[in-house]
Design a protein around this motif. Structure first.
Motif, PDB file in Angstrom:
ATOM      1  N   GLY A 646       0.808  -1.213   0.000  1.00 40.53           N
ATOM      2  CA  GLY A 646       0.000   0.000   0.000  1.00 40.53           C
ATOM      3  C   GLY A 646       0.839   1.259   0.000  1.00 40.53           C
ATOM      4  N   LEU A 647       1.913   1.256   0.800  1.00 42.03           N
ATOM      5  CA  LEU A 647       2.792   2.421   0.851  1.00 42.03           C
ATOM      6  C   LEU A 647       3.501   2.624  -0.479  1.00 42.03           C
ATOM      7  CD1 LEU A 647       4.028   4.710   2.503  1.00 42.03           C
ATOM      8  CD2 LEU A 647       5.778   3.100   3.303  1.00 42.03           C
ATOM      9  N   MET A 648       3.921   1.540  -1.106  1.00 41.06           N
ATOM     10  CA  MET A 648       4.574   1.668  -2.413  1.00 41.06           C
ATOM     11  C   MET A 648       3.619   2.262  -3.451  1.00 41.06           C
ATOM     12  SD  MET A 648       7.141  -1.585  -2.889  1.00 41.06           S
ATOM     13  CE  MET A 648       5.872  -2.849  -2.817  1.00 41.06           C
ATOM     14  N   LEU A 649       2.372   1.787  -3.449  1.00 40.66           N
ATOM     15  CA  LEU A 649       1.409   2.320  -4.404  1.00 40.66           C
ATOM     16  C   LEU A 649       1.123   3.795  -4.144  1.00 40.66           C
ATOM     17  CD1 LEU A 649      -1.164  -0.594  -4.743  1.00 40.66           C
ATOM     18  CD2 LEU A 649       0.547   0.152  -6.408  1.00 40.66           C
ATOM     19  N   MET A 650       1.044   4.197  -2.869  1.00 39.42           N
ATOM     20  CA  MET A 650       0.812   5.601  -2.559  1.00 39.42           C
ATOM     21  C   MET A 650       1.990   6.460  -3.019  1.00 39.42           C
ATOM     22  SD  MET A 650      -1.092   7.975  -1.473  1.00 39.42           S
ATOM     23  CE  MET A 650      -2.432   7.155  -0.612  1.00 39.42           C
ATOM     24  N   ILE A 651       3.208   5.959  -2.799  1.00 40.55           N
ATOM     25  CA  ILE A 651       4.394   6.697  -3.254  1.00 40.55           C
ATOM     26  C   ILE A 651       4.395   6.803  -4.774  1.00 40.55           C
ATOM     27  CG2 ILE A 651       6.903   6.576  -3.424  1.00 40.55           C
ATOM     28  CD1 ILE A 651       6.913   5.393  -0.595  1.00 40.55           C
ATOM     29  N   ALA A 652       4.064   5.722  -5.455  1.00 39.97           N
ATOM     30  CA  ALA A 652       4.009   5.757  -6.916  1.00 39.97           C
ATOM     31  C   ALA A 652       2.950   6.745  -7.401  1.00 39.97           C
ATOM     32  CB  ALA A 652       3.718   4.363  -7.463  1.00 39.97           C
ATOM     33  N   HIS A 653       1.827   6.765  -6.694  1.00 41.62           N
ATOM     34  CA  HIS A 653       0.757   7.708  -7.051  1.00 41.62           C
ATOM     35  C   HIS A 653       1.231   9.155  -6.889  1.00 41.62           C
ATOM     36  CE1 HIS A 653      -3.147   9.629  -7.230  1.00 41.62           C
ATOM     37  NE2 HIS A 653      -3.001  10.085  -5.994  1.00 41.62           N
ATOM     38  N   PHE A 654       1.907   9.459  -5.777  1.00 43.08           N
ATOM     39  CA  PHE A 654       2.424  10.819  -5.561  1.00 43.08           C
ATOM     40  C   PHE A 654       3.407  11.207  -6.659  1.00 43.08           C
ATOM     41  CE2 PHE A 654       1.710  10.744  -0.670  1.00 43.08           C
ATOM     42  CZ  PHE A 654       0.394  11.116  -0.880  1.00 43.08           C
ATOM     43  N   ILE A 655       4.323  10.287  -6.982  1.00 39.67           N
ATOM     44  CA  ILE A 655       5.332  10.592  -8.004  1.00 39.67           C
ATOM     45  C   ILE A 655       4.672  10.827  -9.353  1.00 39.67           C
ATOM     46  CG2 ILE A 655       7.286   9.644  -9.277  1.00 39.67           C
ATOM     47  CD1 ILE A 655       8.093   8.160  -6.720  1.00 39.67           C
ATOM     48  N   GLN A 656       3.682  10.009  -9.679  1.00 38.03           N
ATOM     49  CA  GLN A 656       3.019  10.137 -10.977  1.00 38.03           C
ATOM     50  C   GLN A 656       2.288  11.468 -11.106  1.00 38.03           C
ATOM     51  OE1 GLN A 656      -0.251   7.437 -11.762  1.00 38.03           O
ATOM     52  NE2 GLN A 656       0.481   7.065 -13.850  1.00 38.03           N
ATOM     53  N   ARG A 657       1.834  12.040  -9.996  1.00 41.23           N
ATOM     54  CA  ARG A 657       1.130  13.318 -10.044  1.00 41.23           C
ATOM     55  C   ARG A 657       2.069  14.495 -10.256  1.00 41.23           C
ATOM     56  NH1 ARG A 657      -3.022  14.174  -5.246  1.00 41.23           N
ATOM     57  NH2 ARG A 657      -3.185  16.112  -6.408  1.00 41.23           N
ATOM     58  N   ASN A 658       3.363  14.275 -10.098  1.00 37.35           N
ATOM     59  CA  ASN A 658       4.311  15.364 -10.304  1.00 37.35           C
ATOM     60  C   ASN A 658       4.473  15.624 -11.796  1.00 37.35           C
ATOM     61  OD1 ASN A 658       7.204  16.564 -10.616  1.00 37.35           O
ATOM     62  ND2 ASN A 658       6.706  16.787  -8.443  1.00 37.35           N
ATOM     63  N   PRO A 659       4.525  16.889 -12.207  1.00 40.54           N
ATOM     64  CA  PRO A 659       4.680  17.191 -13.637  1.00 40.54           C
ATOM     65  C   PRO A 659       5.904  16.533 -14.269  1.00 40.54           C
ATOM     66  CG  PRO A 659       4.100  19.188 -12.424  1.00 40.54           C
ATOM     67  CD  PRO A 659       4.346  18.131 -11.398  1.00 40.54           C
ATOM     68  N   ALA A 660       6.953  16.321 -13.472  1.00 42.53           N
ATOM     69  CA  ALA A 660       8.162  15.697 -14.020  1.00 42.53           C
ATOM     70  C   ALA A 660       7.903  14.260 -14.455  1.00 42.53           C
ATOM     71  CB  ALA A 660       9.294  15.737 -12.995  1.00 42.53           C
ATOM     72  N   TRP A 661       6.873  13.607 -13.882  1.00 47.38           N
ATOM     73  CA  TRP A 661       6.534  12.226 -14.222  1.00 47.38           C
ATOM     74  C   TRP A 661       5.150  12.146 -14.865  1.00 47.38           C
ATOM     75  CZ3 TRP A 661       9.545   7.773 -13.188  1.00 47.38           C
ATOM     76  CH2 TRP A 661      10.738   8.019 -12.515  1.00 47.38           C
ATOM     77  N   ALA A 662       4.710  13.214 -15.479  1.00 47.06           N
ATOM     78  CA  ALA A 662       3.350  13.250 -16.019  1.00 47.06           C
ATOM     79  C   ALA A 662       3.123  12.169 -17.082  1.00 47.06           C
ATOM     80  CB  ALA A 662       3.064  14.638 -16.595  1.00 47.06           C
ATOM     81  N   ALA A 757       7.416  -0.400   5.270  1.00 48.13           N
ATOM     82  CA  ALA A 757       6.304   0.347   5.866  1.00 48.13           C
ATOM     83  C   ALA A 757       6.278   0.181   7.371  1.00 48.13           C
ATOM     84  CB  ALA A 757       4.985  -0.111   5.265  1.00 48.13           C
ATOM     85  N   ALA A 758       5.964   1.261   8.065  1.00 45.69           N
ATOM     86  CA  ALA A 758       5.756   1.210   9.505  1.00 45.69           C
ATOM     87  C   ALA A 758       4.452   0.475   9.810  1.00 45.69           C
ATOM     88  CB  ALA A 758       5.720   2.621  10.075  1.00 45.69           C
ATOM     89  N   THR A 759       4.250   0.163  11.084  1.00 47.80           N
ATOM     90  CA  THR A 759       3.036  -0.558  11.481  1.00 47.80           C
ATOM     91  C   THR A 759       1.779   0.189  11.059  1.00 47.80           C
ATOM     92  OG1 THR A 759       4.218  -1.463  13.392  1.00 47.80           O
ATOM     93  CG2 THR A 759       1.804  -1.552  13.430  1.00 47.80           C
ATOM     94  N   SER A 760       1.814   1.525  11.183  1.00 43.99           N
ATOM     95  CA  SER A 760       0.633   2.324  10.858  1.00 43.99           C
ATOM     96  C   SER A 760       0.400   2.443   9.366  1.00 43.99           C
ATOM     97  CB  SER A 760       0.782   3.730  11.459  1.00 43.99           C
ATOM     98  OG  SER A 760       1.931   4.376  10.937  1.00 43.99           O
ATOM     99  N   ALA A 761       1.320   1.949   8.542  1.00 47.19           N
ATOM    100  CA  ALA A 761       1.174   2.079   7.091  1.00 47.19           C
ATOM    101  C   ALA A 761       1.250   0.722   6.411  1.00 47.19           C
ATOM    102  CB  ALA A 761       2.248   3.010   6.526  1.00 47.19           C
ATOM    103  N   ARG A 762       0.831  -0.333   7.109  1.00 44.75           N
ATOM    104  CA  ARG A 762       0.866  -1.675   6.532  1.00 44.75           C
ATOM    105  C   ARG A 762      -0.331  -1.898   5.623  1.00 44.75           C
ATOM    106  NH1 ARG A 762       4.159  -4.818  10.116  1.00 44.75           N
ATOM    107  NH2 ARG A 762       6.063  -3.567  10.283  1.00 44.75           N
ATOM    108  N   GLY A 763      -0.196  -2.816   4.729  1.00 45.81           N
ATOM    109  CA  GLY A 763      -1.290  -3.196   3.844  1.00 45.81           C
ATOM    110  C   GLY A 763      -1.808  -2.043   3.024  1.00 45.81           C
ATOM    111  N   GLY A 764      -3.128  -1.855   3.052  1.00 42.92           N
ATOM    112  CA  GLY A 764      -3.736  -0.794   2.253  1.00 42.92           C
ATOM    113  C   GLY A 764      -4.009   0.475   3.021  1.00 42.92           C
TER     114      GLY A 764
END
Length: 796
Positions: A646-662, A757-764
């Protein structure tokens, strides 16, 4: 910025009270107050007067607080605002105030010229012109038979005389005001002893059906209550501005309020409304000795004009001394630093207003400029009271009074004339942006730092008591990259992840201990030779730009901090333990991969210590030759450590929203051991992506058809990816071997971000889902979510 010299020539009565009161009791009182009562009715006129004073009274109270808090230099209101809200805001409002004061001169001169023309027979037709037939013909040829042209000629001549008086000496102008005040007092007595030209059969309390709109009547009347800034504009010439401005301003406003309400009641009870509307010279028709009223009119208009001609050049001089405008306008002459060049510039602007020749038009323009200035003054006082701990005025005004004053100012602007309000605010905004773009600054500090500190403090208290939601993951990342020139890829990727969603702090750690060779790596120390190299790299004073040039390196929106520590490992762990504020604790640590193998042991021990602190840990390994490639392909490896998914997907989502990775295409790549599991894995990933609203392509590969190990398969499939995200397990007991294993399995890849991922950011959880959401059945209908493209591949 330099300040204007002050000589301290005038006290409270001469320098503040007299010019302020004489400007208040000016042309509007003599030529428009009766007309206001006729248009609005007695109660309507009193309401207009009271509303106008709900602006002038809070503003004068705000001025009293601001002026009694610090020594006021030249420029009056401009000086106060620029030192409170900064030079850009001060210059914008100071420019509006200067224009209002300069055009105020036009207003008063037009009023004087109107009454003078009527007294000598100009502007009432050819037959009314004075002198013989030949003289009348000559006067008619230059247009003096026309009322507007007569006002222009007489106004220009009057303005030349006033400019000469102000040009020579402010002392002479101030002394002349005592005579004028006496003339006004005599005119008031003559009015009280006079006879009504038309007593009302019934007192009109409110506007009649044929009256003008109240907004228009208010706009024409409002300049009558703006004169209290005339004394403030003389701040640079006062003996004791901290005392003189508050006392003189408040007493002049109070005196003006009593006189205006009294006159409105007097006219409303003794003269019928039709006469008041049609006869703008009601004073001359009513007074026992009309000539005394005429002297009062001339005295009031001329004194108000003198006050404006003294105040406006000093505002312009202060602006020029602060770098807003040509420096030549700030030059002073003589022992009293008279602003003669600024006076000439003011003459030009005032003459332009006189050429308009219409008292009502000029009054409406003045209203907008003054309301803009007064609203900002009230706002400045409220912000000072709230955010500045050093705000200790001798005369303290409650903040809510200033807030009410500001709200009434801006609300009245909108109600009176929304279009004129837009134009006035547009002009002020344009001047603000111009000064801001020139990056002009004052030596003094303004209130904005205190405002931001107060907002942050208030926000932190709210965050501390707020209910934390694990479903909303906001990155608060500590990056241990040293100087931005040391690991630019690490800091750049951190920026792509955080963007406007969270906080990013970059640490430059300065080791103070020089470990001996052979010292245990358990302490996180480095060999001596490595320490020398690291000190050379991380010290901003050696070979690298200073921290002041970080912005030039285009690392914006990053908090940079340099900390001394016994060892680098100690610095990292101490920052993870203690850096941050309650409510804004860091939740992720980001490190760069060690460049030399003899550092692997200390590196993995530090990573293990960070994981034990239950932080999200991000480790970047990047090929310096490839960097992030063309930023078009981003792979997420979905392996055995699905708690990190889940954390990896969120990071990928953030990066994809950046104009440099549009243009980047995100793929979730996974390998299953048996073909029968392909469909289940694909459906589980698709549900996770849909539920988390993440756009990505699913690639599921059949490992049973491939003789190579899964890691080698994934390495082959993602060797052309510009960035690969993969989960990582905690380090093993053999620290150096753990680091080497991670490096070996990603050897042929470009940029790789390892995620734990930390305990609070496990799974989804980072996606707003339950921890096991990636394995649960999606309860939402398929049609409610946009389908995510998926492919099922077999490894050949």
């Amino acid at each position: 910025m330099s300040e204007s010299k002050t000589t301290g020539r005038f006290g409270t009565f001469a320098g503040v009270y007299t010019p302020s009161l004489l400007t208040i009791l000016g042309v509007i009182m003599y030529l428009r107050l009766g007309w206001v009562v006729g248009q609005a009715g007695l109660m309507g006129a009193v309401l207009i007067i009271v509303l106008a004073h709900t602006i002038s009274v809070p503003t004068s109270l705000s001025i009293a607080s601001l002026a009694s808090n610090r020594v006021i230099g030249g420029g009056g209101v401009y000086y106060i605002i620029s030192r409170s809200l900064g030079l850009p805001v001060g210059a914008a409002i100071g420019g509006a105030l200067y224009m209002a004061t300069a055009l105020g001169t036009s207003l008063y001169v037009i009023g004087f010229s109107d009454t003078l023309a009527a007294a000598i027979g100009l502007g009432a037709g050819v037959e009314a012109l004075p002198g013989s037939e030949g003289v009348r013909e000559i006067l008619a040829q230059v247009g003096l038979h026309d009322p507007v042209t007569a006002i222009r000629w007489l106004g220009t001549a009057t303005l030349v005389g006033l400019t000469a008086l102000a040009f020579l000496s402010a002392n002479m102008a101030i002394k002349a005001q005592y005579v004028i005040m006496g003339a006004i007092a005599v005119s008031l007595v003559s009015l009280a002893l006079g006879t009504s030209p038309g007593s009302p059969a019934e007192v009109q309390l409110w506007p009649s059906t044929d009256s003008l709109p109240m907004e228009l009547v208010f706009a024409i009347f409002f300049p009558a209550v703006t004169g209290f800034t005339a004394g403030v504009a003389m701040s640079g010439d006062l003996k004791d501005p901290l005392r003189a401005i508050p006392f003189g301003t408040l007493t002049s406003v109070g005196t003006g309020l009593v006189i205006y309400v009294g006159l409105a009641v007097f006219f409303g009870l003794t003269v019928d409304s039709e006469t008041l509307r049609s006869n703008k010279d009601i004073w001359g028709s009513y007074a026992a000795v009309p000539q005394l009223v005429l002297l009062g009119v001339w005295g009031a208009t001329l004194s108000s004009a003198i006050g404006s001609m003294l105040g406006a050049p000093r505002i312009l001089q202060a602006l020029a001394l602060d770098g807003v405008g040509p420096r030549i306008l700030g030059r002073g002459d003589g022992p009293d630093n008279e602003p003669r060049i600024a006076t000439i510039a003011t003459f030009v602007i005032a003459e332009a207003g006189i050429l308009v020749g219409d008292l009502d038009v000029v009054a409406r323009v003045l209203t907008m400029f003054f309301l803009t200035t007064y609203g900002t003054l009230n706002l400045a006082c409220a912000l000072e009271s709230w955010a500045n701990p050093d705000f200790r005025p001798r005369f303290r005004t409650p903040a809510f009074i200033s807030v009410v004053g500001a709200a009434v100012c801006f609300g009245t602007m909108f109600k009176v004339d929304a279009a004129a309000m837009a134009l006035a605010l547009g002009a002020v905004t344009g001047l603000y942006l111009w000064v801001k773009r020139r990056s002009l600054e004052l030596d003094s500090t303004d209130i904005w730092g205190g405002i931001w500190q107060s907002l942050v403090r208030s926000g932190l208290y709210r965050l501390q008591g707020a209910r934390r939601s694990a479903a909303v993951w906001r990155p608060n990342v500590l990056v241990f990259g040293g100087h931005p020139g040391h690991r630019p890829a690490l800091l750049k990727l951190a920026q792509w992840i955080v963007q406007e969603h969270g906080l990013l702090t970059n640490f430059t750690l300065m080791p103070t201990e020089r470990p001996k060779l052979g010292e245990s790596r358990a302490s996180g120390s480095f060999p001596a030779a490595e320490h020398e190299e690291r000190a050379e790299i991380t010290d901003p004073a050696v070979h690298l730009p200073s921290p002041d040039s970080y912005e030039e390196l285009q690392y914006h929106s990053v908090f940079h901090t340099t900390r001394s520590c016994p060892t680098v490992a100690d610095g990292i762990l101490n920052a993870a333990d203690w850096y941050g504020l309650v409510g804004l604790e860091p939740n992720a640590a980001m490190l760069g991969w060690p460049r030399r193998r003899h550092r692997f042991g200390a590196f993995s021990e530090t990573v293990a210590a960070l994981m034990r602190r239950d932080l999200n840990v991000l480790l970047l390994r990047v090929d310096p030759k490839r960097g992030f490639g063309r930023r078009e392909k981003l792979d997420v490896w979905w392996g055995n450590h699905q708690d990190n998914g889940g954390l990896m997907l969120m990071i990928a989502h953030f990066i994809q929203r950046n104009p440099a990775w549009a243009r980047a295409r995100v793929r979730v790549v996974t390998v299953v051991p048996d073909r029968s599991e392909i469909r289940n894995r694909e459906r589980a990933l698709r549900r996770l992506l849909n539920a988390g609203r993440v756009r990505a392509e699913v690639v599921v590969m059949d490992g049973s058809l491939e003789s190579r190990p899964p890691l080698e398969v994934l390495r082959t499939r993602s060797k052309h990816a510009d960035l690969v995200l993969m989960g990582i397990a905690p380090p093993t007991e053999d620290a150096a071997a753990w680091t080497e294993t991670q490096q070996d399995k990603t050897e042929e890849l470009g940029a790789v971000l390892f995620v734990s991922a930390a305990t609070s950011a496990r799974g989804g959880t980072p996606l707003g889902l339950d921890a096991d959401a990636h394995l649960a059945v999606d309860t939402a209908p398929d049609g409610d979510l946009e389908p995510v493209p998926a492919r099922i591949e077999s490894v050949l």
